[in-house]
Design a protein around this motif. Sequence first.
Motif, short mmCIF file in Angstrom:
data_model
loop_
_atom_site.label_atom_id
_atom_site.label_comp_id
_atom_site.label_asym_id
_atom_site.label_seq_id
_atom_site.Cartn_x
_atom_site.Cartn_y
_atom_site.Cartn_z
N VAL A 81 13.41 -5.57 -106.25
CA VAL A 81 14.70 -5.13 -105.73
C VAL A 81 15.27 -4.03 -106.63
CG1 VAL A 81 17.14 -5.84 -105.42
CG2 VAL A 81 15.30 -7.21 -104.43
N PHE A 82 15.20 -4.24 -107.94
CA PHE A 82 15.71 -3.22 -108.86
C PHE A 82 14.87 -1.95 -108.79
CE2 PHE A 82 16.29 -1.10 -112.97
CZ PHE A 82 17.65 -0.89 -112.89
N TYR A 83 13.56 -2.11 -108.72
CA TYR A 83 12.66 -0.96 -108.62
C TYR A 83 12.98 -0.16 -107.35
CZ TYR A 83 8.36 1.75 -108.42
OH TYR A 83 7.46 2.77 -108.35
N ASP A 84 13.17 -0.84 -106.23
CA ASP A 84 13.53 -0.17 -104.97
C ASP A 84 14.87 0.55 -105.10
OD1 ASP A 84 11.20 -1.09 -103.81
OD2 ASP A 84 12.17 -2.70 -102.69
N ARG A 87 14.31 3.67 -107.06
CA ARG A 87 13.55 4.63 -106.27
C ARG A 87 14.46 5.33 -105.26
NH1 ARG A 87 8.73 1.67 -104.17
NH2 ARG A 87 10.00 1.43 -102.33
N LYS A 88 15.46 4.62 -104.77
CA LYS A 88 16.40 5.23 -103.82
C LYS A 88 17.26 6.29 -104.49
CE LYS A 88 16.69 1.23 -100.83
NZ LYS A 88 17.51 0.10 -100.40
N ASN A 91 17.47 10.59 -109.05
CA ASN A 91 17.08 10.86 -110.42
C ASN A 91 17.50 9.65 -111.26
OD1 ASN A 91 16.86 11.73 -113.06
ND2 ASN A 91 17.55 13.80 -112.60
N ASP A 92 16.51 8.88 -111.71
CA ASP A 92 16.80 7.66 -112.47
C ASP A 92 17.60 7.95 -113.73
OD1 ASP A 92 15.02 5.28 -114.42
OD2 ASP A 92 16.62 4.89 -113.00
N LYS A 93 17.29 9.01 -114.42
CA LYS A 93 18.02 9.34 -115.64
C LYS A 93 19.47 9.68 -115.34
CE LYS A 93 14.15 10.89 -118.39
NZ LYS A 93 13.54 11.98 -119.15
N LEU A 94 19.70 10.38 -114.25
CA LEU A 94 21.07 10.70 -113.86
C LEU A 94 21.83 9.42 -113.55
CD1 LEU A 94 23.28 12.74 -113.13
CD2 LEU A 94 22.29 12.83 -110.83
N GLU A 95 21.20 8.48 -112.87
CA GLU A 95 21.86 7.22 -112.53
C GLU A 95 22.22 6.45 -113.81
OE1 GLU A 95 23.43 3.87 -110.68
OE2 GLU A 95 23.20 5.93 -110.03
N MET A 96 21.29 6.37 -114.75
CA MET A 96 21.58 5.64 -115.99
C MET A 96 22.68 6.34 -116.78
SD MET A 96 20.11 2.91 -116.06
CE MET A 96 19.01 2.20 -114.89
N ARG A 97 22.70 7.68 -116.75
CA ARG A 97 23.76 8.42 -117.42
C ARG A 97 25.11 8.13 -116.76
NH1 ARG A 97 22.23 13.93 -116.81
NH2 ARG A 97 20.30 13.23 -117.68
#
Length: 180
Positions: A81-84, A87-88, A91-97
């Motif tokens: 679920v977290f991986y999905d 993926r949605k 940009n994973d780095k932007l999301e974490m930022r």
Amino acid sequence: MTTDISLVAQVAVFGNRRAFDELVRRYQSPVRRFFLSQTLGDSQLSDDLAQDTFIKAYTNIRSFHGLSSFQTWLMRIAYNVFYDHCRKMRNDKLEMRNVNDKMKNDHSSLSHSSFKMDLYAALALLKPDERTCITLQLIDGYDIAGIAKITGLKEGTVKSHLSRGKEKLATYLRQNGYDR
């Protein structure tokens, strides 16, 4: 106390919602704790992801064959679920930022201790696989074999992620005044 296998059978065979409610009660804290670490303390997103996890578990409960513990099976669903979710995001780095910025700017949520905030900041420095492995081992108490089952990574890869992740965490925490 009724075993997990017995509860799963009651849900899969009879559609017993009370049995599933018991499974939710048993495992909602570890699932939510996993998501809190992955989302760096975003409790609303963690709750949403946990809810998605339990919905998927309920709809797919007949696919549980007992080859691992129910908790391992459930945590594999949580991981997916977290991986999905990641993926949605474009940009994973932007999301974490963005999550990290939200934490820094959210002064209304002073219930976090300074150590907890420092820990989330340290976790934000880790690559997603490192953060997942660290969370599963140090916070949830899984061994390397269990982490490998949940993530689908090889045990050697899990060990590498743990080693690099722990080193990064230790360095960050030392630099921020946590000597021991």
